[in-house]
Design a protein around this motif. Structure first.
Motif, PDB file in Angstrom:
ATOM      1  N   ALA A 153       9.193  -2.699   2.170  1.00  0.00           N
ATOM      2  CA  ALA A 153       8.567  -2.449   3.469  1.00  0.00           C
ATOM      3  C   ALA A 153       7.616  -3.592   3.798  1.00  0.00           C
ATOM      4  CB  ALA A 153       7.832  -1.117   3.474  1.00  0.00           C
ATOM      5  N   THR A 175      13.988   4.845  13.038  1.00  0.00           N
ATOM      6  CA  THR A 175      12.683   4.541  13.620  1.00  0.00           C
ATOM      7  C   THR A 175      11.708   5.684  13.410  1.00  0.00           C
ATOM      8  OG1 THR A 175      13.809   3.204  15.299  1.00  0.00           O
ATOM      9  CG2 THR A 175      11.536   3.828  15.731  1.00  0.00           C
ATOM     10  N   MET A 206      10.132   5.479   9.967  1.00  0.00           N
ATOM     11  CA  MET A 206       9.105   4.444   9.864  1.00  0.00           C
ATOM     12  C   MET A 206       7.833   4.852  10.597  1.00  0.00           C
ATOM     13  SD  MET A 206      11.304   0.882  10.077  1.00  0.00           S
ATOM     14  CE  MET A 206      12.179   1.292  11.596  1.00  0.00           C
ATOM     15  N   ASN A 207       7.968   5.559  11.716  1.00  0.00           N
ATOM     16  CA  ASN A 207       6.785   6.043  12.427  1.00  0.00           C
ATOM     17  C   ASN A 207       6.034   7.080  11.599  1.00  0.00           C
ATOM     18  OD1 ASN A 207       7.378   4.385  14.593  1.00  0.00           O
ATOM     19  ND2 ASN A 207       8.457   5.978  15.736  1.00  0.00           N
ATOM     20  N   ARG A 229       4.124   5.184   8.977  1.00  0.00           N
ATOM     21  CA  ARG A 229       2.966   4.521   9.598  1.00  0.00           C
ATOM     22  C   ARG A 229       1.831   5.500   9.854  1.00  0.00           C
ATOM     23  NH1 ARG A 229       3.968   3.503  15.560  1.00  0.00           N
ATOM     24  NH2 ARG A 229       3.633   5.758  15.381  1.00  0.00           N
ATOM     25  N   ASP A 265       1.553  -1.012  12.019  1.00  0.00           N
ATOM     26  CA  ASP A 265       2.992  -0.755  11.982  1.00  0.00           C
ATOM     27  C   ASP A 265       3.484  -0.878  10.547  1.00  0.00           C
ATOM     28  OD1 ASP A 265       5.510  -0.166  12.855  1.00  0.00           O
ATOM     29  OD2 ASP A 265       5.966  -2.176  13.607  1.00  0.00           O
ATOM     30  N   ARG A 322       7.411  -1.255   8.662  1.00  0.00           N
ATOM     31  CA  ARG A 322       8.851  -1.434   8.855  1.00  0.00           C
ATOM     32  C   ARG A 322       9.540  -1.502   7.500  1.00  0.00           C
ATOM     33  NH1 ARG A 322      10.437  -0.027  13.838  1.00  0.00           N
ATOM     34  NH2 ARG A 322       8.712  -0.495  15.247  1.00  0.00           N
ATOM     35  N   THR A 359      12.199  -3.074   5.443  1.00  0.00           N
ATOM     36  CA  THR A 359      12.964  -4.320   5.496  1.00  0.00           C
ATOM     37  C   THR A 359      14.238  -4.265   4.677  1.00  0.00           C
ATOM     38  OG1 THR A 359      11.621  -5.184   3.675  1.00  0.00           O
ATOM     39  CG2 THR A 359      10.895  -5.682   5.917  1.00  0.00           C
TER      40      THR A 359
END
Length: 296
Positions: free
Chosen positions: A87, A141, A144-145, A148, A164, A166, A168
Protein backbone atom coordinates in the motif's frame (compact mmCIF):
# COMPACT_ATOMS: atom_id res chain seq x y z
CA UNK A 1 43.68 51.37 22.47
CA UNK A 2 42.63 49.30 25.47
CA UNK A 3 38.98 50.32 24.89
CA UNK A 4 39.12 49.08 21.29
CA UNK A 5 40.54 45.80 22.56
CA UNK A 6 37.42 45.21 24.71
CA UNK A 7 34.87 46.60 22.23
CA UNK A 8 35.73 44.25 19.39
CA UNK A 9 35.15 40.99 21.34
CA UNK A 10 31.96 42.49 22.78
CA UNK A 11 30.69 43.23 19.29
CA UNK A 12 31.52 39.70 18.17
CA UNK A 13 29.67 38.23 21.15
CA UNK A 14 26.72 40.52 20.58
CA UNK A 15 26.56 39.54 16.92
CA UNK A 16 26.70 35.84 17.82
CA UNK A 17 23.92 36.28 20.39
CA UNK A 18 21.83 38.20 17.84
CA UNK A 19 22.31 35.53 15.21
CA UNK A 20 21.46 32.79 17.73
CA UNK A 21 18.22 34.56 18.60
CA UNK A 22 17.02 34.84 15.00
CA UNK A 23 15.54 32.00 12.94
CA UNK A 24 13.63 31.81 9.67
CA UNK A 25 10.61 29.61 9.01
CA UNK A 26 10.25 28.45 5.39
CA UNK A 27 6.82 28.29 3.70
CA UNK A 28 7.24 24.52 3.37
CA UNK A 29 7.65 23.85 7.10
CA UNK A 30 6.28 24.47 10.56
CA UNK A 31 8.34 25.20 13.64
CA UNK A 32 8.07 24.72 17.39
CA UNK A 33 9.95 26.86 19.90
CA UNK A 34 10.95 24.68 22.86
CA UNK A 35 12.26 25.77 26.22
CA UNK A 36 13.77 23.00 28.30
CA UNK A 37 11.69 20.51 26.28
CA UNK A 38 8.37 22.31 26.72
CA UNK A 39 6.53 23.94 23.82
CA UNK A 40 6.57 27.73 24.10
CA UNK A 41 5.19 28.77 20.70
CA UNK A 42 4.19 27.50 17.29
CA UNK A 43 5.32 29.19 14.10
CA UNK A 44 2.91 28.26 11.29
CA UNK A 45 3.55 31.19 8.95
CA UNK A 46 6.76 31.75 7.00
CA UNK A 47 8.93 34.64 8.15
CA UNK A 48 11.63 35.86 10.53
CA UNK A 49 11.26 35.06 14.25
CA UNK A 50 13.21 35.46 17.50
CA UNK A 51 14.01 33.17 20.39
CA UNK A 52 16.03 33.29 23.56
CA UNK A 53 19.47 32.06 22.62
CA UNK A 54 20.96 29.11 24.45
CA UNK A 55 17.70 28.60 26.35
CA UNK A 56 15.14 28.03 23.62
CA UNK A 57 15.52 25.75 20.62
CA UNK A 58 13.61 25.45 17.33
CA UNK A 59 12.29 22.13 15.99
CA UNK A 60 11.16 22.11 12.37
CA UNK A 61 8.64 19.77 10.73
CA UNK A 62 7.68 19.38 7.09
CA UNK A 63 4.34 21.04 6.37
CA UNK A 64 3.84 19.41 2.97
CA UNK A 65 1.94 16.23 2.05
CA UNK A 66 4.25 13.28 2.65
CA UNK A 67 4.27 9.80 1.20
CA UNK A 68 4.55 6.50 3.04
CA UNK A 69 5.06 3.20 1.15
CA UNK A 70 4.21 0.31 3.46
CA UNK A 71 6.10 -2.94 3.72
CA UNK A 72 4.69 -6.03 1.91
CA UNK A 73 2.01 -7.53 4.11
CA UNK A 74 0.46 -10.99 3.95
CA UNK A 75 -3.28 -10.98 4.68
CA UNK A 76 -5.91 -13.71 4.81
CA UNK A 77 -9.28 -12.72 3.28
CA UNK A 78 -12.61 -14.20 4.24
CA UNK A 79 -12.18 -17.29 2.02
CA UNK A 80 -8.79 -18.20 3.62
CA UNK A 81 -6.88 -17.45 0.43
CA UNK A 82 -3.66 -15.69 1.42
CA UNK A 83 -2.57 -12.54 -0.42
CA UNK A 84 0.50 -10.31 -0.38
CA UNK A 85 -0.50 -6.64 -0.29
CA UNK A 86 1.49 -3.41 -0.73
CA UNK A 87 0.00 0.00 0.00
CA UNK A 88 0.97 3.64 -0.38
CA UNK A 89 -0.34 6.35 1.96
CA UNK A 90 -0.27 10.14 1.81
CA UNK A 91 -0.30 12.04 5.10
CA UNK A 92 0.32 15.48 6.55
CA UNK A 93 1.10 16.96 9.96
CA UNK A 94 -1.93 18.97 11.09
CA UNK A 95 -1.13 19.70 14.77
CA UNK A 96 2.55 20.12 15.50
CA UNK A 97 2.04 20.25 19.29
CA UNK A 98 0.21 16.90 19.37
CA UNK A 99 2.72 15.54 16.90
CA UNK A 100 5.64 16.51 19.18
CA UNK A 101 3.95 15.04 22.22
CA UNK A 102 3.15 11.80 20.38
CA UNK A 103 6.46 11.08 18.64
CA UNK A 104 8.91 13.01 20.84
CA UNK A 105 12.42 13.64 19.54
CA UNK A 106 11.98 10.87 16.96
CA UNK A 107 10.21 13.31 14.65
CA UNK A 108 8.93 12.29 11.24
CA UNK A 109 10.72 8.93 11.16
CA UNK A 110 9.01 7.84 14.37
CA UNK A 111 5.70 9.01 12.91
CA UNK A 112 6.30 6.93 9.77
CA UNK A 113 6.96 3.81 11.84
CA UNK A 114 3.76 4.29 13.85
CA UNK A 115 1.71 5.11 10.74
CA UNK A 116 3.04 1.98 9.05
CA UNK A 117 1.72 -0.13 11.92
CA UNK A 118 -1.63 1.70 11.92
CA UNK A 119 -2.14 1.28 8.17
CA UNK A 120 -1.09 -2.39 8.22
CA UNK A 121 -3.58 -3.07 11.00
CA UNK A 122 -6.36 -1.36 9.04
CA UNK A 123 -5.44 -3.36 5.91
CA UNK A 124 -5.65 -6.64 7.84
CA UNK A 125 -9.03 -5.77 9.35
CA UNK A 126 -10.68 -4.49 6.16
CA UNK A 127 -9.32 -7.10 3.72
CA UNK A 128 -9.90 -9.90 6.22
CA UNK A 129 -13.63 -9.19 6.19
CA UNK A 130 -14.16 -9.67 2.42
CA UNK A 131 -13.46 -12.54 -0.02
CA UNK A 132 -10.27 -12.53 -2.06
CA UNK A 133 -12.18 -12.14 -5.34
CA UNK A 134 -13.28 -8.67 -4.27
CA UNK A 135 -9.73 -7.74 -3.27
CA UNK A 136 -8.33 -8.89 -6.62
CA UNK A 137 -11.03 -7.17 -8.67
CA UNK A 138 -10.51 -3.77 -10.25
CA UNK A 139 -13.43 -2.23 -8.34
CA UNK A 140 -11.89 -2.01 -4.86
CA UNK A 141 -12.16 1.73 -4.25
CA UNK A 142 -14.57 1.19 -1.36
CA UNK A 143 -12.04 -1.08 0.36
CA UNK A 144 -9.29 1.53 0.07
CA UNK A 145 -11.66 4.19 1.42
CA UNK A 146 -12.44 2.01 4.43
CA UNK A 147 -8.71 1.52 5.09
CA UNK A 148 -8.16 5.28 4.80
CA UNK A 149 -11.00 6.17 7.18
CA UNK A 150 -9.92 3.65 9.81
CA UNK A 151 -6.28 4.77 9.58
CA UNK A 152 -7.34 8.41 9.81
CA UNK A 153 -9.27 7.83 13.02
CA UNK A 154 -6.34 6.07 14.66
CA UNK A 155 -3.78 8.59 13.40
CA UNK A 156 -5.57 11.61 14.86
CA UNK A 157 -3.81 10.98 18.18
CA UNK A 158 -0.48 11.58 16.41
CA UNK A 159 -1.55 15.01 15.17
CA UNK A 160 -1.50 13.89 11.54
CA UNK A 161 -4.13 13.47 8.86
CA UNK A 162 -4.13 10.41 6.58
CA UNK A 163 -5.22 11.88 3.25
CA UNK A 164 -5.34 8.75 1.12
CA UNK A 165 -4.40 5.07 1.08
CA UNK A 166 -3.98 3.10 -2.16
CA UNK A 167 -3.35 -0.60 -2.67
CA UNK A 168 -0.43 -0.80 -5.11
CA UNK A 169 -0.12 -4.60 -5.32
CA UNK A 170 -2.31 -7.57 -4.45
CA UNK A 171 -0.63 -10.84 -5.41
CA UNK A 172 -0.54 -14.42 -4.29
CA UNK A 173 2.40 -15.66 -2.20
CA UNK A 174 5.27 -17.23 -4.10
CA UNK A 175 4.46 -20.73 -2.88
CA UNK A 176 0.91 -20.46 -4.27
CA UNK A 177 1.78 -18.98 -7.66
CA UNK A 178 2.80 -22.29 -9.27
CA UNK A 179 -0.39 -24.04 -8.22
CA UNK A 180 -2.49 -21.07 -9.28
CA UNK A 181 -0.81 -20.86 -12.67
CA UNK A 182 -1.27 -24.62 -13.17
CA UNK A 183 -4.97 -24.33 -12.35
CA UNK A 184 -5.35 -21.36 -14.70
CA UNK A 185 -3.53 -23.27 -17.45
CA UNK A 186 -5.81 -26.29 -16.97
CA UNK A 187 -8.88 -24.06 -17.15
CA UNK A 188 -7.65 -22.39 -20.34
CA UNK A 189 -6.83 -25.78 -21.91
CA UNK A 190 -10.31 -27.03 -21.03
CA UNK A 191 -11.87 -23.92 -22.56
CA UNK A 192 -9.71 -24.41 -25.67
CA UNK A 193 -10.79 -28.06 -25.94
CA UNK A 194 -14.43 -27.00 -25.63
CA UNK A 195 -13.99 -24.38 -28.35
CA UNK A 196 -12.28 -26.93 -30.62
CA UNK A 197 -15.07 -29.46 -30.03
CA UNK A 198 -17.72 -26.84 -30.79
CA UNK A 199 -15.80 -25.82 -33.91
CA UNK A 200 -15.56 -29.43 -35.11
CA UNK A 201 -19.27 -29.91 -34.48
CA UNK A 202 -20.09 -26.77 -36.44
CA UNK A 203 -17.78 -27.92 -39.25
CA UNK A 204 -19.52 -31.31 -39.36
CA UNK A 205 -22.88 -29.60 -39.62
CA UNK A 206 -21.63 -27.39 -42.43
CA UNK A 207 -20.12 -30.35 -44.29
CA UNK A 208 -23.29 -32.44 -43.84
CA UNK A 209 -25.41 -29.56 -45.10
CA UNK A 210 -23.09 -29.10 -48.08
CA UNK A 211 -23.14 -32.83 -48.89
CA UNK A 212 -26.94 -32.87 -48.70
CA UNK A 213 -27.10 -29.83 -50.96
CA UNK A 214 -24.75 -31.54 -53.46
CA UNK A 215 -26.91 -34.67 -53.47
CA UNK A 216 -30.09 -32.66 -53.91
CA UNK A 217 -28.63 -30.53 -56.71
CA UNK A 218 -27.14 -33.59 -58.45
CA UNK A 219 -30.40 -35.50 -58.18
CA UNK A 220 -32.36 -32.57 -59.52
CA UNK A 221 -29.89 -32.18 -62.40
CA UNK A 222 -30.08 -35.88 -63.25
CA UNK A 223 -33.86 -35.79 -63.17
CA UNK A 224 -33.92 -32.80 -65.50
CA UNK A 225 -31.34 -34.51 -67.76
CA UNK A 226 -33.45 -37.67 -67.94
CA UNK A 227 -36.54 -35.64 -68.74
CA UNK A 228 -34.70 -33.74 -71.48
CA UNK A 229 -33.18 -36.97 -72.81
CA UNK A 230 -36.60 -38.65 -72.86
CA UNK A 231 -38.14 -35.69 -74.63
CA UNK A 232 -35.27 -35.72 -77.15
CA UNK A 233 -35.70 -39.46 -77.76
CA UNK A 234 -39.43 -39.00 -78.24
CA UNK A 235 -38.80 -36.16 -80.66
CA UNK A 236 -36.23 -38.26 -82.50
CA UNK A 237 -38.64 -41.20 -82.75
CA UNK A 238 -41.38 -38.89 -83.97
CA UNK A 239 -39.10 -37.52 -86.69
CA UNK A 240 -38.07 -41.08 -87.66
CA UNK A 241 -41.71 -42.13 -87.81
CA UNK A 242 -42.65 -39.19 -89.99
CA UNK A 243 -39.70 -39.88 -92.28
CA UNK A 244 -40.54 -43.57 -92.49
CA UNK A 245 -44.13 -42.76 -93.30
CA UNK A 246 -43.12 -40.43 -96.13
CA UNK A 247 -40.65 -42.86 -97.85
CA UNK A 248 -40.36 -46.31 -96.29
CA UNK A 249 -37.94 -47.53 -98.96
CA UNK A 250 -35.49 -44.70 -98.35
CA UNK A 251 -35.78 -45.15 -94.62
CA UNK A 252 -34.95 -48.87 -95.00
CA UNK A 253 -32.03 -47.95 -97.22
CA UNK A 254 -30.55 -45.48 -94.66
CA UNK A 255 -30.95 -48.00 -91.83
CA UNK A 256 -29.07 -50.60 -93.87
CA UNK A 257 -26.25 -48.14 -94.57
CA UNK A 258 -26.05 -47.29 -90.88
CA UNK A 259 -25.84 -50.98 -90.05
CA UNK A 260 -23.04 -51.45 -92.60
CA UNK A 261 -21.14 -48.47 -91.14
CA UNK A 262 -21.40 -49.73 -87.57
CA UNK A 263 -20.42 -53.26 -88.58
CA UNK A 264 -17.23 -52.13 -90.32
CA UNK A 265 -15.86 -49.26 -88.17
CA UNK A 266 -12.12 -49.54 -88.95
CA UNK A 267 -10.03 -49.55 -92.13
CA UNK A 268 -8.75 -53.08 -91.46
CA UNK A 269 -12.02 -54.61 -90.30
CA UNK A 270 -13.12 -57.86 -91.87
CA UNK A 271 -16.22 -60.05 -91.63
CA UNK A 272 -16.82 -63.59 -92.85
CA UNK A 273 -20.49 -63.92 -93.90
CA UNK A 274 -22.44 -65.86 -96.47
CA UNK A 275 -23.23 -63.75 -99.57
CA UNK A 276 -26.81 -64.79 -99.49
CA UNK A 277 -27.27 -63.91 -95.84
CA UNK A 278 -29.90 -61.46 -94.63
CA UNK A 279 -27.28 -58.83 -93.94
CA UNK A 280 -26.75 -58.27 -97.67
CA UNK A 281 -30.38 -58.62 -98.76
CA UNK A 282 -30.75 -54.94 -99.63
CA UNK A 283 -27.51 -54.82 -101.59
CA UNK A 284 -28.47 -57.93 -103.54
CA UNK A 285 -31.89 -56.53 -104.58
CA UNK A 286 -32.13 -55.23 -108.08
CA UNK A 287 -33.11 -51.69 -109.03
CA UNK A 288 -36.81 -51.31 -109.49
CA UNK A 289 -37.64 -54.61 -107.79
CA UNK A 290 -39.61 -54.99 -104.66
CA UNK A 291 -37.98 -53.46 -101.53
CA UNK A 292 -35.82 -55.86 -99.60
CA UNK A 293 -35.93 -56.28 -95.87
CA UNK A 294 -33.48 -53.92 -94.21
CA UNK A 295 -30.47 -55.35 -92.52
CA UNK A 296 -31.12 -55.85 -88.83
Amino acid sequence: MKRATYILPALVIAAAVALASIFIVDERERALVLQFGSVKSVKDEPGLYFKIPFIQEVVRYDGRILGLPTQPLEVTPLDDRRLVVDAFARWRITNVIEFREAVGPGGEQAARDRLDRIINSAIRQVLGSVPSQRVLSEDRTSLMNQIRDQSRREAEALGVDVIDVRLTRTDLPEQNLAATFARMRAEREREAADEIARGNEAAQRVRASADRTVVEVTSEARKQAEVIRGEADAERNRIYAEAFGQDPEFFAFTRSLTAYQRALPGSNSSMVLSPDGEFFNYLNSERGSAPAQPAP
